[in-house]
Design a protein around this motif. Structure first.
Motif, mmCIF file in Angstrom:
data_model
loop_
_atom_site.group_PDB
_atom_site.id
_atom_site.type_symbol
_atom_site.label_atom_id
_atom_site.label_comp_id
_atom_site.label_asym_id
_atom_site.label_seq_id
_atom_site.Cartn_x
_atom_site.Cartn_y
_atom_site.Cartn_z
ATOM 1 N N GLN A 165 0.829 -1.204 0.000
ATOM 2 C CA GLN A 165 0.000 0.000 0.000
ATOM 3 C C GLN A 165 0.866 1.258 0.000
ATOM 4 O O GLN A 165 0.600 2.202 -0.760
ATOM 5 N N GLN A 166 1.916 1.263 0.796
ATOM 6 C CA GLN A 166 2.806 2.425 0.847
ATOM 7 C C GLN A 166 3.494 2.653 -0.493
ATOM 8 O O GLN A 166 3.626 3.795 -0.948
ATOM 9 N N GLU A 167 3.921 1.566 -1.148
ATOM 10 C CA GLU A 167 4.588 1.711 -2.439
ATOM 11 C C GLU A 167 3.617 2.214 -3.499
ATOM 12 O O GLU A 167 3.974 3.055 -4.331
ATOM 13 N N ILE A 168 2.387 1.722 -3.464
ATOM 14 C CA ILE A 168 1.377 2.217 -4.409
ATOM 15 C C ILE A 168 1.137 3.701 -4.186
ATOM 16 O O ILE A 168 1.086 4.486 -5.142
ATOM 17 N N GLU A 169 1.004 4.106 -2.947
ATOM 18 C CA GLU A 169 0.797 5.525 -2.633
ATOM 19 C C GLU A 169 1.980 6.364 -3.099
ATOM 20 O O GLU A 169 1.798 7.454 -3.653
ATOM 21 N N ARG A 170 3.190 5.846 -2.904
ATOM 22 C CA ARG A 170 4.390 6.571 -3.322
ATOM 23 C C ARG A 170 4.395 6.749 -4.847
ATOM 24 O O ARG A 170 4.693 7.832 -5.349
ATOM 25 N N GLN A 171 4.041 5.713 -5.561
ATOM 26 C CA GLN A 171 3.997 5.792 -7.016
ATOM 27 C C GLN A 171 2.884 6.722 -7.495
ATOM 28 O O GLN A 171 3.069 7.495 -8.445
ATOM 29 N N LEU A 172 1.734 6.667 -6.851
ATOM 30 C CA LEU A 172 0.608 7.531 -7.233
ATOM 31 C C LEU A 172 0.958 9.010 -7.091
ATOM 32 O O LEU A 172 0.551 9.834 -7.918
ATOM 33 N N LYS A 173 1.706 9.346 -6.056
ATOM 34 C CA LYS A 173 2.070 10.745 -5.822
ATOM 35 C C LYS A 173 2.953 11.302 -6.937
ATOM 36 O O LYS A 173 3.014 12.504 -7.136
ATOM 37 N N GLN A 174 3.612 10.411 -7.673
ATOM 38 C CA GLN A 174 4.498 10.837 -8.753
ATOM 39 C C GLN A 174 3.793 10.879 -10.112
ATOM 40 O O GLN A 174 4.373 11.335 -11.086
ATOM 41 N N MET A 175 2.556 10.432 -10.160
ATOM 42 C CA MET A 175 1.836 10.332 -11.433
ATOM 43 C C MET A 175 0.949 11.540 -11.677
ATOM 44 O O MET A 175 0.420 12.124 -10.744
ATOM 45 N N PRO A 176 0.741 11.846 -12.948
ATOM 46 C CA PRO A 176 -0.252 12.870 -13.276
ATOM 47 C C PRO A 176 -1.659 12.311 -12.992
ATOM 48 O O PRO A 176 -1.844 11.105 -12.824
ATOM 49 N N LEU A 177 -2.628 13.213 -12.959
ATOM 50 C CA LEU A 177 -3.997 12.836 -12.606
ATOM 51 C C LEU A 177 -4.562 11.751 -13.520
ATOM 52 O O LEU A 177 -5.206 10.818 -13.043
ATOM 53 N N ASP A 178 -4.282 11.819 -14.820
ATOM 54 C CA ASP A 178 -4.840 10.797 -15.716
ATOM 55 C C ASP A 178 -4.240 9.422 -15.418
ATOM 56 O O ASP A 178 -4.927 8.403 -15.505
ATOM 57 N N GLY A 179 -2.984 9.368 -15.033
ATOM 58 C CA GLY A 179 -2.370 8.098 -14.633
ATOM 59 C C GLY A 179 -2.988 7.557 -13.361
ATOM 60 O O GLY A 179 -3.206 6.348 -13.230
ATOM 61 N N GLN A 180 -3.272 8.453 -12.415
ATOM 62 C CA GLN A 180 -3.914 8.039 -11.170
ATOM 63 C C GLN A 180 -5.297 7.440 -11.447
ATOM 64 O O GLN A 180 -5.693 6.436 -10.848
ATOM 65 N N ARG A 181 -6.018 8.051 -12.380
ATOM 66 C CA ARG A 181 -7.342 7.528 -12.735
ATOM 67 C C ARG A 181 -7.232 6.144 -13.381
ATOM 68 O O ARG A 181 -8.057 5.271 -13.140
ATOM 69 N N GLN A 182 -6.205 5.947 -14.197
ATOM 70 C CA GLN A 182 -6.005 4.638 -14.820
ATOM 71 C C GLN A 182 -5.719 3.572 -13.763
ATOM 72 O O GLN A 182 -6.223 2.454 -13.843
ATOM 73 N N VAL A 183 -4.899 3.925 -12.778
ATOM 74 C CA VAL A 183 -4.600 2.987 -11.694
ATOM 75 C C VAL A 183 -5.884 2.658 -10.932
ATOM 76 O O VAL A 183 -6.150 1.492 -10.616
ATOM 77 N N LEU A 184 -6.685 3.656 -10.654
ATOM 78 C CA LEU A 184 -7.942 3.440 -9.948
ATOM 79 C C LEU A 184 -8.865 2.537 -10.755
ATOM 80 O O LEU A 184 -9.445 1.584 -10.219
ATOM 81 N N ASP A 185 -9.006 2.803 -12.038
ATOM 82 C CA ASP A 185 -9.853 1.959 -12.894
ATOM 83 C C ASP A 185 -9.350 0.520 -12.913
ATOM 84 O O ASP A 185 -10.129 -0.434 -12.840
ATOM 85 N N PHE A 186 -8.027 0.363 -13.005
ATOM 86 C CA PHE A 186 -7.443 -0.973 -13.029
ATOM 87 C C PHE A 186 -7.695 -1.696 -11.710
ATOM 88 O O PHE A 186 -8.082 -2.872 -11.687
#
Length: 77
Positions: free
Chosen positions: A8-29
């Protein structure tokens, strides 16, 4: 369902580095993975089929699969 804190911490760390559209893709996935769940039948439910096929039928099916399914027809697409 148990959540691994390190994952969970690694996912959060990666999400913080992504643009909003990438974050939405991760959420959809993640949503699609959560909804998919296991498919198929439990092995114990298939035991009733044990011994259903004789050895000759199994050999014929194996030969048909090996001869017909192990080739690529480049003109098929």
């Amino acid at each position: 369902m148990m959540v691994d804190p390190a994952i969970q911490q690694e996912i959060e760390r990666q999400l913080k580095q992504m643009p909003l559209d990438g974050q939405r893709q991760v959420l959809d996935f993640a949503r699609s993975l959560a909804q998919s769940g296991p498919k198929g039948e439990a092995g114990k439910d298939l035991l009733r089929f044990a011994g259903f096929l004789d050895a000759l039928s199994i050999r014929e099916m194996t030969e048909a699969i090996e001869s017909g399914c192990e080739r690529v027809d480049v003109d098929a697409w």
